[in-house]
Design a protein around this motif. Structure first.
Motif, PDB file in Angstrom:
ATOM      1  N   GLU A   8       0.823  -1.218   0.000  1.00 14.75           N
ATOM      2  CA  GLU A   8       0.000   0.000   0.000  1.00 14.75           C
ATOM      3  C   GLU A   8       0.857   1.268   0.000  1.00 14.75           C
ATOM      4  OE1 GLU A   8      -2.507  -0.253   3.378  1.00 14.75           O
ATOM      5  OE2 GLU A   8      -3.631  -2.006   2.647  1.00 14.75           O
ATOM      6  N   GLN A   9       1.955   1.255   0.751  1.00  9.62           N
ATOM      7  CA  GLN A   9       2.741   2.463   0.947  1.00  9.62           C
ATOM      8  C   GLN A   9       3.941   2.580   0.019  1.00  9.62           C
ATOM      9  OE1 GLN A   9       3.816   3.043   5.056  1.00  9.62           O
ATOM     10  NE2 GLN A   9       1.717   2.817   5.792  1.00  9.62           N
ATOM     11  N   CYS A  10       4.506   1.428  -0.397  1.00 13.57           N
ATOM     12  CA  CYS A  10       5.769   1.473  -1.148  1.00 13.57           C
ATOM     13  C   CYS A  10       5.713   0.788  -2.507  1.00 13.57           C
ATOM     14  CB  CYS A  10       6.887   0.821  -0.327  1.00 13.57           C
ATOM     15  SG  CYS A  10       7.040   1.441   1.348  1.00 13.57           S
ATOM     16  N   GLY A  11       4.771  -0.106  -2.708  1.00 15.28           N
ATOM     17  CA  GLY A  11       4.777  -0.893  -3.924  1.00 15.28           C
ATOM     18  C   GLY A  11       5.856  -1.952  -3.854  1.00 15.28           C
ATOM     19  N   LEU A  12       6.624  -2.117  -4.937  1.00 20.76           N
ATOM     20  CA  LEU A  12       7.698  -3.115  -4.980  1.00 20.76           C
ATOM     21  C   LEU A  12       8.990  -2.498  -4.490  1.00 20.76           C
ATOM     22  CD1 LEU A  12       7.006  -4.751  -8.461  1.00 20.76           C
ATOM     23  CD2 LEU A  12       6.326  -5.591  -6.215  1.00 20.76           C
ATOM     24  N   LEU A  13       9.641  -3.142  -3.538  1.00 24.14           N
ATOM     25  CA  LEU A  13      10.921  -2.665  -3.034  1.00 24.14           C
ATOM     26  C   LEU A  13      12.005  -2.883  -4.080  1.00 24.14           C
ATOM     27  CD1 LEU A  13      10.796  -4.052   0.617  1.00 24.14           C
ATOM     28  CD2 LEU A  13      10.214  -1.754  -0.163  1.00 24.14           C
ATOM     29  N   GLU A  14      12.950  -1.947  -4.128  1.00 25.58           N
ATOM     30  CA  GLU A  14      14.012  -2.033  -5.125  1.00 25.58           C
ATOM     31  C   GLU A  14      15.218  -2.834  -4.650  1.00 25.58           C
ATOM     32  OE1 GLU A  14      13.802  -1.031  -8.128  1.00 25.58           O
ATOM     33  OE2 GLU A  14      11.859  -0.060  -7.967  1.00 25.58           O
ATOM     34  N   ASP A  15      15.325  -3.067  -3.348  1.00 21.96           N
ATOM     35  CA  ASP A  15      16.473  -3.779  -2.791  1.00 21.96           C
ATOM     36  C   ASP A  15      16.264  -5.284  -2.940  1.00 21.96           C
ATOM     37  OD1 ASP A  15      18.429  -4.976  -1.189  1.00 21.96           O
ATOM     38  OD2 ASP A  15      18.513  -3.233   0.139  1.00 21.96           O
ATOM     39  N   ALA A  16      17.011  -5.905  -3.851  1.00 20.92           N
ATOM     40  CA  ALA A  16      16.812  -7.319  -4.162  1.00 20.92           C
ATOM     41  C   ALA A  16      17.037  -8.221  -2.953  1.00 20.92           C
ATOM     42  CB  ALA A  16      17.744  -7.733  -5.308  1.00 20.92           C
ATOM     43  N   SER A  17      18.107  -7.939  -2.171  1.00 19.87           N
ATOM     44  CA  SER A  17      18.423  -8.803  -1.033  1.00 19.87           C
ATOM     45  C   SER A  17      17.328  -8.734   0.020  1.00 19.87           C
ATOM     46  CB  SER A  17      19.769  -8.405  -0.431  1.00 19.87           C
ATOM     47  OG  SER A  17      19.735  -7.061   0.028  1.00 19.87           O
ATOM     48  N   MET A  18      16.807  -7.517   0.275  1.00 23.05           N
ATOM     49  CA  MET A  18      15.741  -7.371   1.271  1.00 23.05           C
ATOM     50  C   MET A  18      14.442  -7.986   0.765  1.00 23.05           C
ATOM     51  SD  MET A  18      16.969  -6.033   3.966  1.00 23.05           S
ATOM     52  CE  MET A  18      18.433  -6.999   3.593  1.00 23.05           C
TER      53      MET A  18
END
Length: 308
Positions: free
Chosen positions: A69-79
């Motif tokens: 809801e707040q961020c969409g898809l995270l860009e940090d692959a490891s996280m």
């Protein structure tokens, strides 16, 4: 936010969150988390992993939905990989297959956006293994196989999960095919691998193949694992090799002071299904004297077989 209205740095905030979740102080972690105006992928991962490790599976899923809801898809692959690992496990624990299916779709999107360079999420052993297991539990065997085929470097868990999925859905021919492919790859086999393959041999009535897998178990030193034991007794019984089943059962009793109840049930089934009705009745008394109570469904089947 501090009392003076100062926003702590992300590094300090993450350290505080890590301390709280490591100590099981999830309430304090939430208080800090809710006051933070800026949240990076490490902070989200800290909260999700912390809740999952503390058995808060529903809250783990709630936090994941909040990310979307707040961020969409995270860009940090490891996280992202760490988060998906915990969330998929939480889906399995809570039975939230709908969300798990959505996560599968997100993983495919992340493959295209982030992971195309230098390997992808589908190449990650942990995520790949979890997806195979999860999608397999939905009964989507072809989708599970697609994920399996995308994992280029497969370990024992990935191979075994694919075998278990096929075995669970009674695709026993495919179980043996994957097992042979696993052997050619040189991957190590474990007790779950062999017990699933032995079960497939039993259902197919393939006593010869079952003996070969039994030899594998002896070579690996896991012949007396309780899962392998029960699978072997069941397999020999289903293949009409009742004497072999009984011999193995007695050897298992000699190896373990208390034989697994599933082994007793498998031996009883072997007697009844192969027409050894007197032996089945005697074995029932033997079970009773050893404090083993077969399930009512098995008792009814034995009564029917012996009555006929």
């Amino acid at each position: 936010m501090t009392q003076n209205g100062y926003q702590p740095t992300l590094l300090l905030a993450n350290r505080l969150l890590l301390m709280y979740v490591s100590c099981g102080r999830l309430d304090s972690a939430h208080q800090l988390f809710d006051k933070m105006l800026l949240k990076d992928s490490i902070i989200w991962a800290t909260m999700i992993v912390g809740h999952f490790d503390n058995g808060e599976h529903v809250e783990t899923l709630t936090l994941f939905k909040l990310i979307q809801e707040q961020c969409g898809l995270l860009e940090d692959a490891s996280m992202w990989g760490l988060i998906v690992d915990c969330v998929l496990r939480a889906c399995i624990q809570t039975g939230d297959f709908e969300l798990g299916t959505q996560i599968h779709g997100l993983v495919l999107k992340m493959d295209k956006r982030i992971f195309n360079k230098g390997g992808g999420c589908s190449d990650d052993l942990f995520i790949g293994s979890l997806l195979i297991n999860f999608i397999g539990k939905l009964g989507c065997i072809s989708s599970a196989r697609c994920i399996f085929d995308k994992v280029e470097l497969r370990d024992t868990v990935v191979w075994t999960n694919m075998i278990v999925v096929y075995s669970r859905e009674e695709h026993f021919k495919e179980v043996l095919e994957v097992f042979k492919e696993m052997g050619r790859s040189g991957s190590e086999k474990n007790n779950f691998t062999l017990s699933s393959v032995i079960r497939a041999c039993g259902r197919m009535g393939d006593g010869r193949g079952g003996r070969q897998v039994h030899c594998n178990a002896i070579k690996l030193g896991i012949e007396w694992d309780q899962f392998v034991q029960c699978s072997l007794v069941d397999m020999y019984g289903k293949c009409g090799m009742v004497k072999d089943a009984r011999k193995l059962f007695e050897m298992a009793r000699g190896y373990e002071k208390r034989t697994n109840n599933l082994c007793w049930n498998a031996m009883l089934t072997g007697y009844a299904q192969n027409g050894f009705y007197n032996e089945a009745i005697k074995f029932l008394y033997e079970m009773q004297s050893n404090g083993v109570q077969p399930p009512e469904s098995l008792l009814n089947q034995v009564r029917i077989d012996c009555g006929n």
